[in-house]
Every structure is written in structure tokens, then in C-alpha cells.
Scaffold this active site. Structure first.
Site, PDB file in Angstrom:
ATOM      1  N   PRO A 114      35.408  34.492  37.001  1.00 57.47           N
ATOM      2  CG  PRO A 114      35.669  35.696  35.017  1.00 57.47           C
ATOM      3  CD  PRO A 114      34.651  35.281  36.026  1.00 57.47           C
ATOM      4  CB  VAL A 115      40.326  33.943  40.039  1.00 60.05           C
ATOM      5  CG1 VAL A 115      40.941  34.338  41.359  1.00 60.05           C
ATOM      6  CG2 VAL A 115      39.544  32.663  40.218  1.00 60.05           C
ATOM      7  N   GLY A 118      38.369  41.760  38.613  1.00 55.65           N
ATOM      8  CA  GLY A 118      37.571  42.931  38.968  1.00 55.65           C
ATOM      9  C   GLY A 118      36.095  42.623  39.120  1.00 55.65           C
ATOM     10  N   GLY A 120      34.958  40.818  41.713  1.00 51.46           N
ATOM     11  CA  GLY A 120      34.688  40.567  43.131  1.00 51.46           C
ATOM     12  C   GLY A 120      34.606  39.095  43.483  1.00 51.46           C
ATOM     13  CB  SER A 121      36.165  36.031  42.074  1.00 51.12           C
ATOM     14  OG  SER A 121      37.401  35.674  42.576  1.00 51.12           O
ATOM     15  CB  SER A 122      38.459  37.371  46.878  1.00 50.65           C
ATOM     16  OG  SER A 122      38.310  38.742  47.112  1.00 50.65           O
ATOM     17  CB  ALA A 123      33.780  39.976  47.969  1.00 52.39           C
ATOM     18  CB  ALA A 124      31.500  36.123  44.985  1.00 53.84           C
ATOM     19  CG  ASP A 165      34.811  43.756  45.455  1.00 54.86           C
ATOM     20  OD1 ASP A 165      34.368  44.727  44.814  1.00 54.86           O
ATOM     21  OD2 ASP A 165      35.872  43.177  45.179  1.00 54.86           O
TER      22      ASP A 165
HETATM   23  O1  PMV Z   1      38.911  44.433  41.538  1.00 55.37           O
HETATM   24  P1  PMV Z   1      37.729  44.323  42.409  1.00 55.37           P
HETATM   25  O2  PMV Z   1      36.583  43.602  41.849  1.00 55.37           O
HETATM   26  O3  PMV Z   1      38.069  43.776  43.757  1.00 55.37           O
HETATM   27  O4  PMV Z   1      37.176  45.837  42.646  1.00 55.37           O
HETATM   28  C1  PMV Z   1      37.919  46.707  43.443  1.00 55.37           C
HETATM   29  C2  PMV Z   1      37.297  48.062  43.512  1.00 55.37           C
HETATM   30  C3  PMV Z   1      38.239  49.115  44.112  1.00 55.37           C
HETATM   31  O5  PMV Z   1      37.503  50.328  44.124  1.00 55.37           O
HETATM   32  C4  PMV Z   1      39.466  49.300  43.262  1.00 55.37           C
HETATM   33  C5  PMV Z   1      38.690  48.774  45.522  1.00 55.37           C
HETATM   34  C6  PMV Z   1      37.578  48.838  46.548  1.00 55.37           C
HETATM   35  O6  PMV Z   1      37.741  48.184  47.590  1.00 55.37           O
HETATM   36  O7  PMV Z   1      36.586  49.551  46.336  1.00 55.37           O
END
Ligand code: PMV
Length: 333
Positions: A114-115, A118, A120-124, A165
Site C-alpha cells: 500500500p502506498v 509507512g 516503505g513503498s517508494s523505496a521498494a 527504507d
Molecule cells: O513512512 P516510511 O515508511 O517512509 O518510514 C519513515 C521512517 C522515518 O523514520 C519517519 C523517516 C526515515 O527516513 O527514517
């Protein structure tokens, strides 16, 4: 041989070697403890979450321009919206870093992550994209090159990024991660289950990270104290995992949530879902990832309790839930 000829002959060789399709894959992640604090150098614990993953396929496009196909956007690469600047950057950086030909390609992304939740979909997607492009051109991609490219793109997506991520999208083991330090992979083998619940609200990592930064500037001692407490919880959490003390881990998850709430990055619906998990018998529960929406996690002693908690979280408004067995070992990851 002049430079032009030299690069032409490299591309020519590449063409002869390239398979017709390049494949790339990456999975999502769950931050168990330490999100946000990790941006300020505090360690965080994260788990690979393979139930949600991304696949990218790259092949030659028979038209004159590159084409991008995903659930979110389909069209020519030039028409990709600004929100996808990170992916445009990933493509550009990968082609530039390896001196690859700028020929029309077709990029196809399929993902069940799911986008903006939290996970990490964009990094994936970025990791899978770099892997697919380099696979298509049959060039060797080191972990270091992968992280450099994806982290630069993540800075576009999130402004400030700890790099967690990017690391987790390609890690197959849980990791204790501290910015600028080598990550410490370890195994989790707990008689416990982790429930992941998607609130259905798009998380806003970039805004949330900015909000914490602003609070830091306005109330430095309060934020420093919160970061110190979170650091202590993460370190105790790591010990609790090593000692297989699930009750203690649950308690620490909940404390971690209190402090994330103090940093202003929870959300009423998320809090409601987390409370529902506590009332349904969770050993602990908290938000995970960037916050301001996104996902919550809860810890349960047995699969039956985990299911009861997942149902309660759904009743409290969660759109989707997953149950992860924490009796993990390297092979299972
Ligand atoms: O929301 P996500 O999955 O991109 O997680 C971010 C985690 C943070 O600690 C809020 C930011 C980071 O870059 O570590």
C-alpha cells in the site's frame, strides 16, 4: 578512439548482451521501534515484510519514447507527475551511473505494497526499478551503488531520510539500524505474532518529519528528552527480543507510541485503532513508519489472539490487516 566512439562501442556490446526483459524485485518493511528518532541518530529496529512486495519489468519500447506503467500512473516517462520525481530520478541516476544508453524502454511496476502507509513503498519501487534496469543491461550492481541511487531518490520523496527504507527494501533479516553506522542484522525468534493494520489513511512522512523538526526548533529540550527515551526503549526492545521476553517488548512498543504521540505524529484514527488493539489483548501496540496516518502494529502472544486483535483493529476502522509470525529464522525470511 575518441570518447564518442568509445561510449558507442560500449552500448553496442550492451545491446548484444541484453536479455529481452530485465526483472527487479523488492519488499516492504515494518519499523518495530525507533521511527523518527532514527532521523536524529537514534537506533531503530526494522523487519523485512515480504507479504507486501514490488516487481518491476523493463523491456525495450518499440515507440520513440520511454513508457511507464503502474497502477498509479500509466503514460510516457516524460508525462510522469511531480509526485513521481523520485522514480524519474532513479531511472536517470541508474542510466547515468552505469553510462547506459538512453533508449526508449518500457517500465512496468506491479506492487501490493500500500502506498504512503509507512511500509516503505517508494523505496521498494526504487530498489526494484534499479535492479530491473541493471538486470536488463546485465551490469553488475553492488549494494553500495543500489543504496546510493535509491537514497538520493528518497531524499526527493521524503526530504530527510535516515536511509532505513532503502536498506530494508533489500534486507532479508531484521536489522538494528543507526544512521551512518553499518546496519546490524539479527534474527528474531519469538513465540509471538505481529499484527500490521493499515488505517487506510495516507501517511505523510515528509510532513511528519518536518513537523518533528519544527517541534525540535520550538521545544528542543522536550524533543531531546523524547528522543532519549525512545533510544532507551529501542535498546531495551533489542534486549527483550534477544531474551525472548515478549511481555517486555510489548510494553516497550506501547511506550514508544506514547512518545511518538508527544512528537505530534499520530492521528486520531490511528490512535483509535491502536487502542482497539490494546483492549483486544495486545501485549503492546504503536504506529509504524512516518505517521500522520499509515499503519499501526500490535504484538500478540498467540495466533488466535492475533486474529482477535486484527478483527478488533478492523472494527476500529483498519482497512487491511496482516499477521506476521515472529518465530522467524534466516531461511524463512
Ligand atoms: O513512512 P516510511 O515508511 O517512509 O518510514 C519513515 C521512517 C522515518 O523514520 C519517519 C523517516 C526515515 O527516513 O527514517
Amino acid at each position: 578512439m575518441n570518447e564518442e566512439n568509445m561510449s558507442y562501442s560500449t552500448h553496442d556490446t550492451l545491446h548484444q548482451q541484453t536479455p529481452s526483459i530485465g526483472h527487479g524485485q523488492a519488499h516492504s518493511k515494518i519499523i518495530l521501534m525507533g521511527e523518527h528518532a532514527v532521523v536524529y541518530g537514534v537506533p531503530a529496529i526494522a523487519l523485512p515484510f515480504t507479504a507486501a512486495s514490488t516487481k518491476v519489468i523493463v523491456q525495450k519500447n518499440n515507440h520513440s519514447v520511454s513508457y511507464f506503467e503502474s497502477e498509479y500512473f500509466t503514460g510516457t516517462a516524460a508525462e510522469m507527475p511531480d509526485e513521481m520525481n523520485n522514480l524519474k530520478q532513479v531511472i536517470q541516476l541508474t542510466l547515468d551511473s552505469f553510462a547506459l544508453p538512453k533508449e526508449p524502454l518500457h517500465y512496468k511496476v506491479t506492487s501490493n505494497i500500500p502506498v504512503k502507509r509507512g511500509m516503505g513503498s517508494s523505496a521498494a519501487v526504487s530498489v526494484a526499478l534499479v535492479r530491473a534496469i541493471t538486470d536488463y543491461y546485465q551490469v553488475h550492481l553492488s549494494d553500495y551503488q543500489l543504496k546510493m541511487i535509491v537514497n538520493q531518490a528518497e531524499i526527493i520523496a521524503h526530504e530527510t531520510t535516515s536511509g532505513i527504507d532503502t536498506l530494508m527494501a533489500s534486507s532479508h533479516r531484521p536489522v538494528m539500524y543507526q544512521k551512518s553506522e553499518p546496519p546490524v542484522p539479527f534474527d528474531i525468534n519469538l513465540k509471538a505474532f505481529l499484527i500490521v493494520a493499515d488505517s487506510g489513511i495516507e501517511g505523510q512522512t515528509k510532513i511528519a518529519v518536518g513537523k518533528v523538526r519544527q517541534l525540535y526548533e520550538q521545544r528542543p529540550s522536550m524533543v531531546k528528552d523524547a528522543l532519549k527515551s525512545i533510544e532507551r526503549f529501542v535498546k531495551l526492545g533489542y534486549q527483550a527480543i534477544k531474551q525472548q521476553d515478549t511481555n517486555e517488548l510489548g510494553r516497550l512498543l506501547t511506550y514508544n507510541h506514547y512518545y511518538l504521540n508527544q512528537l505530534g505524529i499520530s492521528d486520531p484514527k490511528l490512535d483509535h485503532i491502536i487502542r482497539a488493539a490494546w483492549y483486544a489483548g495486545a501485549l503492546g501496540a504503536k504506529l509504524t513508519g512516518g505517521g500522520l496516518g499509515g499503519c499501526a502494529i500490535a504484538l500478540a502472544e498467540t495466533q488466535t489472539i492475533a486474529q482477535t486483535i486484527a478483527d478488533a483493529m478492523k472494527q476500529a476502522g483498519a482497512q487491511n490487516t496482516w499477521i506476521l509470525n515472529l518465530a522467524m529464522n534466516e531461511e524463512e525470511n
